[in-house]
Design a protein around this motif. Structure first.
Motif, mmCIF file in Angstrom:
data_model
loop_
_atom_site.group_PDB
_atom_site.id
_atom_site.type_symbol
_atom_site.label_atom_id
_atom_site.label_comp_id
_atom_site.label_asym_id
_atom_site.label_seq_id
_atom_site.Cartn_x
_atom_site.Cartn_y
_atom_site.Cartn_z
ATOM 1 N N PRO A 208 59.364 11.768 29.583
ATOM 2 C CA PRO A 208 59.888 11.153 31.325
ATOM 3 C C PRO A 208 59.587 12.355 31.617
ATOM 4 O O PRO A 208 58.636 11.726 32.542
ATOM 5 N N GLU A 209 59.810 13.623 31.180
ATOM 6 C CA GLU A 209 59.610 14.313 33.236
ATOM 7 C C GLU A 209 57.878 14.661 32.926
ATOM 8 O O GLU A 209 57.259 14.431 34.573
ATOM 9 N N TRP A 210 57.825 15.321 31.235
ATOM 10 C CA TRP A 210 55.811 15.506 31.713
ATOM 11 C C TRP A 210 55.460 14.177 32.005
ATOM 12 O O TRP A 210 54.336 13.915 32.783
ATOM 13 N N SER A 211 55.804 12.548 31.939
ATOM 14 C CA SER A 211 55.147 11.624 31.655
ATOM 15 C C SER A 211 54.612 10.937 33.538
ATOM 16 O O SER A 211 53.522 11.357 33.805
ATOM 17 N N GLU A 212 55.743 11.478 34.458
ATOM 18 C CA GLU A 212 56.344 11.270 35.257
ATOM 19 C C GLU A 212 54.759 12.384 36.050
ATOM 20 O O GLU A 212 54.601 11.713 37.718
ATOM 21 N N ALA A 213 55.050 13.183 35.608
ATOM 22 C CA ALA A 213 54.962 14.569 36.566
ATOM 23 C C ALA A 213 52.820 14.087 35.960
ATOM 24 O O ALA A 213 52.108 14.398 37.518
ATOM 25 N N TYR A 214 52.663 13.346 35.497
ATOM 26 C CA TYR A 214 51.055 13.444 34.836
ATOM 27 C C TYR A 214 50.732 12.290 36.375
ATOM 28 O O TYR A 214 49.699 12.111 36.699
ATOM 29 N N ALA A 215 51.528 10.953 36.152
ATOM 30 C CA ALA A 215 51.908 10.396 36.414
ATOM 31 C C ALA A 215 50.619 10.735 38.222
ATOM 32 O O ALA A 215 49.783 10.267 38.913
ATOM 33 N N SER A 216 52.344 11.439 39.136
ATOM 34 C CA SER A 216 52.248 11.450 40.040
ATOM 35 C C SER A 216 50.772 12.822 40.854
ATOM 36 O O SER A 216 50.824 12.535 41.592
ATOM 37 N N LYS A 217 50.362 13.242 39.727
ATOM 38 C CA LYS A 217 49.659 13.642 39.854
ATOM 39 C C LYS A 217 48.159 12.805 41.055
ATOM 40 O O LYS A 217 47.210 13.691 41.533
ATOM 41 N N SER A 218 47.971 11.886 40.659
ATOM 42 C CA SER A 218 46.837 10.810 41.036
ATOM 43 C C SER A 218 47.167 10.268 42.436
ATOM 44 O O SER A 218 48.536 10.217 42.482
#
Length: 266
Positions: A208-218
């Motif tokens: 979850p933390e990794w997934s959210e970090a990627y999502a928030s980059k765009s």
């Protein structure tokens, strides 16, 4: 006369994205972006060969609509790729290839075998596909080749060095193909996705933390769906992009437009 010309133009524009009478081969059509690309091309009138190493997956994709035909193809077998291009009953007007792999490790931890595996699928197989299908297109005087690069072709991340190198290499190889095949009427382009929810990114999505970090980059703050890449494929395959070649089309939710993020204090 002017009214007639205008009416003709409107009618032509209404067919701009149509692919009726054209044959497309989608490599990697068994799942993810490849499957959605195949479905979208067929929806716009093309007859589509759903090529994949996994024939069961390709058959499942082909069952999702009319104009779709499954085909077993291992792109790591150069002779099989050549046979697929030469042995088709109808020449291919469009080639789309999405197959890729990644090993997430720092460069110092990479093994030679892992390096060869990533390069073989991401770059060497692409080389074989472009040569096999591009030759026939050039001889017939037209066609569209669409490869899938990545944001990693221009924006690196620790642990993805070899993957990034293959995607950057793919862009330059396809730009060269665009230059060499352009005089024969063949267009060659790449689509560069951002983070897409596919089997290749399952490792990231599972944390979850990794997934959210990627999502928030765009800029859009989320992952994309595979079907959100299909429009770019239809565009590059169709007459809507008749003067587009040697380009890399980013479909990344604004990822490469952003350098850091700042939230003003309230």
């Amino acid at each position: 006369m002017e009214t007639k010309d205008h009416t003709d133009a409107v009618e032509a524009y209404s067919r701009l994205f149509r692919l009726d009478g054209r044959k497309a081969v989608v490599v990697g059509a068994g799942s993810g972006i490849g499957r959605e690309s195949a479905l979208a091309l067929a929806a716009h009138g093309a007859t589509v060969v759903c090529a994949d190493r996994d024939l069961t997956a390709a058959t499942e994709s082909a069952s999702m609509g009319p104009g779709l035909v499954p085909y077993a193809l291992d792109v790591l077998d150069g002779e099989a790729v050549a046979r697929a291009a030469e042995g088709a009953s109808e020449p291919s007007d469009v080639l789309v290839f999405t197959a890729a792999t990644n090993v997430r490790k720092s460069l110092l931890d990479y093994t030679a075998e892992e390096f060869e595996r990533v390069v073989a699928l991401n770059l060497r197989a692409s080389f074989d596909l472009v040569r096999a299908f591009g030759r026939g297109m050039a001889e017939r005087g037209g066609g569209s080749i669409i490869g899938f690069s990545s944001i990693r072709a221009v924006a690196v991340e620790p642990g993805q060095g070899v993957y990034a190198a293959t995607k950057a290499g793919l862009v330059q190889m396809l730009r060269t193909a665009a230059a060499e095949l352009g005089p024969s009427g063949v267009r060659v382009n790449t689509v560069a996705p951002g983070v897409v929810d596919t089997p290749l990114t399952a490792q990231i999505r599972s944390v979850p933390e990794w997934s959210e970090a990627y999502a928030s980059k765009s800029a859009l703050g989320r992952w994309s769906r595979p079907d959100e890449l299909a429009g770019a494929v239809v565009y590059l395959a169709s007459d809507a992009s008749s003067f587009v070649t040697g380009s890399q089309l980013f479909v990344d939710g604004g990822w490469t437009a952003i350098d850091g993020r700042f939230t003003p204090p309230s």
